[in-house]
Design a protein around this motif. Structure first.
Motif, PDB file in Angstrom:
ATOM      1  N   ARG A 103       0.813  -1.218   0.000  1.00  0.00           N
ATOM      2  CA  ARG A 103       0.000   0.000   0.000  1.00  0.00           C
ATOM      3  C   ARG A 103       0.846   1.267   0.000  1.00  0.00           C
ATOM      4  N   ASP A 104       2.128   1.113  -0.336  1.00  0.00           N
ATOM      5  CA  ASP A 104       3.037   2.255  -0.485  1.00  0.00           C
ATOM      6  C   ASP A 104       3.062   3.171   0.734  1.00  0.00           C
ATOM      7  N   ALA A 105       2.926   2.581   1.922  1.00  0.00           N
ATOM      8  CA  ALA A 105       3.018   3.327   3.187  1.00  0.00           C
ATOM      9  C   ALA A 105       1.989   4.449   3.275  1.00  0.00           C
ATOM     10  N   CYS A 106       0.861   4.252   2.604  1.00  0.00           N
ATOM     11  CA  CYS A 106      -0.179   5.284   2.577  1.00  0.00           C
ATOM     12  C   CYS A 106      -1.027   5.214   3.850  1.00  0.00           C
ATOM     13  N   LEU A 107      -0.973   6.272   4.648  1.00  0.00           N
ATOM     14  CA  LEU A 107      -1.708   6.328   5.909  1.00  0.00           C
ATOM     15  C   LEU A 107      -2.675   7.503   5.909  1.00  0.00           C
ATOM     16  N   ASP A 108      -3.919   7.239   6.287  1.00  0.00           N
ATOM     17  CA  ASP A 108      -4.908   8.306   6.431  1.00  0.00           C
ATOM     18  C   ASP A 108      -4.984   8.805   7.868  1.00  0.00           C
ATOM     19  N   VAL A 109      -4.358   8.066   8.775  1.00  0.00           N
ATOM     20  CA  VAL A 109      -4.346   8.414  10.199  1.00  0.00           C
ATOM     21  C   VAL A 109      -2.915   8.269  10.708  1.00  0.00           C
ATOM     22  N   PRO A 110      -2.596   8.817  11.881  1.00  0.00           N
ATOM     23  CA  PRO A 110      -1.256   8.620  12.443  1.00  0.00           C
ATOM     24  C   PRO A 110      -0.928   7.138  12.604  1.00  0.00           C
ATOM     25  N   LEU A 111       0.357   6.818  12.543  1.00  0.00           N
ATOM     26  CA  LEU A 111       0.792   5.425  12.631  1.00  0.00           C
ATOM     27  C   LEU A 111       0.298   4.758  13.912  1.00  0.00           C
ATOM     28  N   SER A 112       0.313   5.483  15.016  1.00  0.00           N
ATOM     29  CA  SER A 112      -0.122   4.908  16.293  1.00  0.00           C
ATOM     30  C   SER A 112      -1.584   4.471  16.241  1.00  0.00           C
ATOM     31  N   ILE A 113      -2.431   5.279  15.616  1.00  0.00           N
ATOM     32  CA  ILE A 113      -3.850   4.931  15.503  1.00  0.00           C
ATOM     33  C   ILE A 113      -4.031   3.758  14.549  1.00  0.00           C
ATOM     34  N   PHE A 114      -3.262   3.753  13.464  1.00  0.00           N
ATOM     35  CA  PHE A 114      -3.330   2.652  12.499  1.00  0.00           C
ATOM     36  C   PHE A 114      -2.998   1.320  13.176  1.00  0.00           C
ATOM     37  N   ILE A 115      -1.937   1.305  13.981  1.00  0.00           N
ATOM     38  CA  ILE A 115      -1.540   0.084  14.687  1.00  0.00           C
ATOM     39  C   ILE A 115      -2.610  -0.325  15.694  1.00  0.00           C
ATOM     40  N   THR A 116      -3.086   0.630  16.470  1.00  0.00           N
ATOM     41  CA  THR A 116      -4.103   0.340  17.488  1.00  0.00           C
ATOM     42  C   THR A 116      -5.367  -0.231  16.865  1.00  0.00           C
ATOM     43  N   ASP A 117      -5.794   0.337  15.749  1.00  0.00           N
ATOM     44  CA  ASP A 117      -7.006  -0.136  15.081  1.00  0.00           C
ATOM     45  C   ASP A 117      -6.859  -1.568  14.573  1.00  0.00           C
ATOM     46  N   ASN A 118      -5.637  -1.945  14.195  1.00  0.00           N
ATOM     47  CA  ASN A 118      -5.411  -3.282  13.644  1.00  0.00           C
ATOM     48  C   ASN A 118      -5.121  -4.337  14.704  1.00  0.00           C
ATOM     49  N   ILE A 119      -4.579  -3.926  15.839  1.00  0.00           N
ATOM     50  CA  ILE A 119      -4.223  -4.879  16.898  1.00  0.00           C
ATOM     51  C   ILE A 119      -5.250  -4.891  18.026  1.00  0.00           C
ATOM     52  N   ASN A 120      -6.000  -3.792  18.157  1.00  0.00           N
ATOM     53  CA  ASN A 120      -7.012  -3.662  19.218  1.00  0.00           C
ATOM     54  C   ASN A 120      -6.401  -3.715  20.620  1.00  0.00           C
ATOM     55  N   GLN A 121      -5.263  -3.055  20.767  1.00  0.00           N
ATOM     56  CA  GLN A 121      -4.643  -2.913  22.081  1.00  0.00           C
ATOM     57  C   GLN A 121      -4.082  -1.501  22.212  1.00  0.00           C
ATOM     58  N   ASP A 122      -3.857  -1.086  23.444  1.00  0.00           N
ATOM     59  CA  ASP A 122      -3.318   0.241  23.717  1.00  0.00           C
ATOM     60  C   ASP A 122      -1.958   0.413  23.047  1.00  0.00           C
ATOM     61  N   TYR A 123      -1.769   1.544  22.358  1.00  0.00           N
ATOM     62  CA  TYR A 123      -0.539   1.734  21.588  1.00  0.00           C
ATOM     63  C   TYR A 123       0.692   1.825  22.484  1.00  0.00           C
ATOM     64  N   ASN A 124       0.583   2.486  23.617  1.00  0.00           N
ATOM     65  CA  ASN A 124       1.739   2.603  24.510  1.00  0.00           C
ATOM     66  C   ASN A 124       2.226   1.232  24.960  1.00  0.00           C
ATOM     67  N   THR A 125       1.279   0.345  25.248  1.00  0.00           N
ATOM     68  CA  THR A 125       1.634  -1.018  25.645  1.00  0.00           C
ATOM     69  C   THR A 125       2.318  -1.750  24.497  1.00  0.00           C
ATOM     70  N   LEU A 126       1.752  -1.611  23.298  1.00  0.00           N
ATOM     71  CA  LEU A 126       2.333  -2.258  22.119  1.00  0.00           C
ATOM     72  C   LEU A 126       3.720  -1.703  21.816  1.00  0.00           C
ATOM     73  N   SER A 127       3.864  -0.393  21.940  1.00  0.00           N
ATOM     74  CA  SER A 127       5.141   0.256  21.653  1.00  0.00           C
ATOM     75  C   SER A 127       6.232  -0.209  22.612  1.00  0.00           C
ATOM     76  N   GLN A 128       5.892  -0.289  23.892  1.00  0.00           N
ATOM     77  CA  GLN A 128       6.859  -0.744  24.893  1.00  0.00           C
ATOM     78  C   GLN A 128       7.259  -2.194  24.649  1.00  0.00           C
ATOM     79  N   LEU A 129       6.284  -3.026  24.318  1.00  0.00           N
ATOM     80  CA  LEU A 129       6.557  -4.438  24.051  1.00  0.00           C
ATOM     81  C   LEU A 129       7.461  -4.589  22.832  1.00  0.00           C
ATOM     82  N   PHE A 130       7.154  -3.857  21.775  1.00  0.00           N
ATOM     83  CA  PHE A 130       7.946  -3.929  20.544  1.00  0.00           C
ATOM     84  C   PHE A 130       9.387  -3.510  20.817  1.00  0.00           C
ATOM     85  N   SER A 131       9.560  -2.406  21.513  1.00  0.00           N
ATOM     86  CA  SER A 131      10.906  -1.909  21.818  1.00  0.00           C
ATOM     87  C   SER A 131      11.676  -2.891  22.698  1.00  0.00           C
TER      88      SER A 131
END
Length: 205
Positions: A103-131
């Motif tokens: 999708r050529d990195a095409c985002l209609d919303v901020p990356l954090s919202i995009f991730i949250t919408d697809n994973i259905n979990q709090d972004y801060n929690t996901l971000s900390q886990l990923f890091s």
């Protein structure tokens, strides 16, 4: 090895329908999906759906069957993830790989919202886990994926730098060039002149 996987049971008046979800490491492209499909079909399991990093099987496999499947997957460099945290990180990676590659990195919303919408979990929690597991942030991983896509397009030599910047949603050629040099140590022009040996495999990012 005891594998951690998800199962769901849907009951109707006619039958019981089992579904099993397995999360697979290093499944990062269409050819990977096809290879995994072939392995599952060769074992005679009922395959319902294959996505990057995840497969849905329409039956409940025994632990022995899952182990057999994992051994066959490992021969091609894949692996069934048996840790919930690793499964979540792999899911995030798969979503971002699809976003950049298809999708050529095409985002209609901020990356954090995009991730949250697809994973259905709090972004801060996901971000900390990923890091914690990857030693880099989600945003840094996203940039690495975009830079590898830029490299790919430069090597193909079908688009100029301005067209690549537009396609991958950079605000300008200057923005793309600055990010490219910061990530690789090279300018896009110099990279193009040196060839494709400096590209990285997606599953090694």
């Amino acid at each position: 090895m005891a594998f951690l996987y998800e199962t769901s049971l849907i009951i109707n008046i006619f039958d019981k329908i089992y579904k099993m979800y397995l999360y697979i490491k290093n499944m990062v492209c269409t050819r990977c999906k096809m290879a995994v499909e072939d392995i599952i079909h060769s074992l005679g399991y009922k395959l319902e759906k294959v996505e990057l990093g995840e497969v849905e099987i329409g039956e409940e496999l025994t632990s022995k069957q899952v182990e057999e499947l994992n051994k066959k997957l490992q021969t091609l460099g894949f692996e069934i993830l048996d840790n919930r945290k690793s499964q979540i990180v792999t899911k995030i990676k798969s979503i971002l790989i699809d976003l950049v590659q298809n999708r050529d990195a095409c985002l209609d919303v901020p990356l954090s919202i995009f991730i949250t919408d697809n994973i259905n979990q709090d972004y801060n929690t996901l971000s900390q886990l990923f890091s914690q597991l990857e030693s880099l942030t989600i945003e840094q991983y996203f940039i690495l994926l975009k830079i590898e896509k830029v490299k790919e397009l430069l090597v193909y030599d079908e688009l100029n730098l301005k067209e690549i910047a537009y396609r991958l949603n950079y605000s300008s050629v200057a923005h793309l060039s600055k990010q490219f040099k910061k990530t690789t140590g090279l300018t896009p022009t110099y990279f193009k002149a040196t060839g494709s040996q400096r590209r990285k495999l997606i599953d090694k990012l």
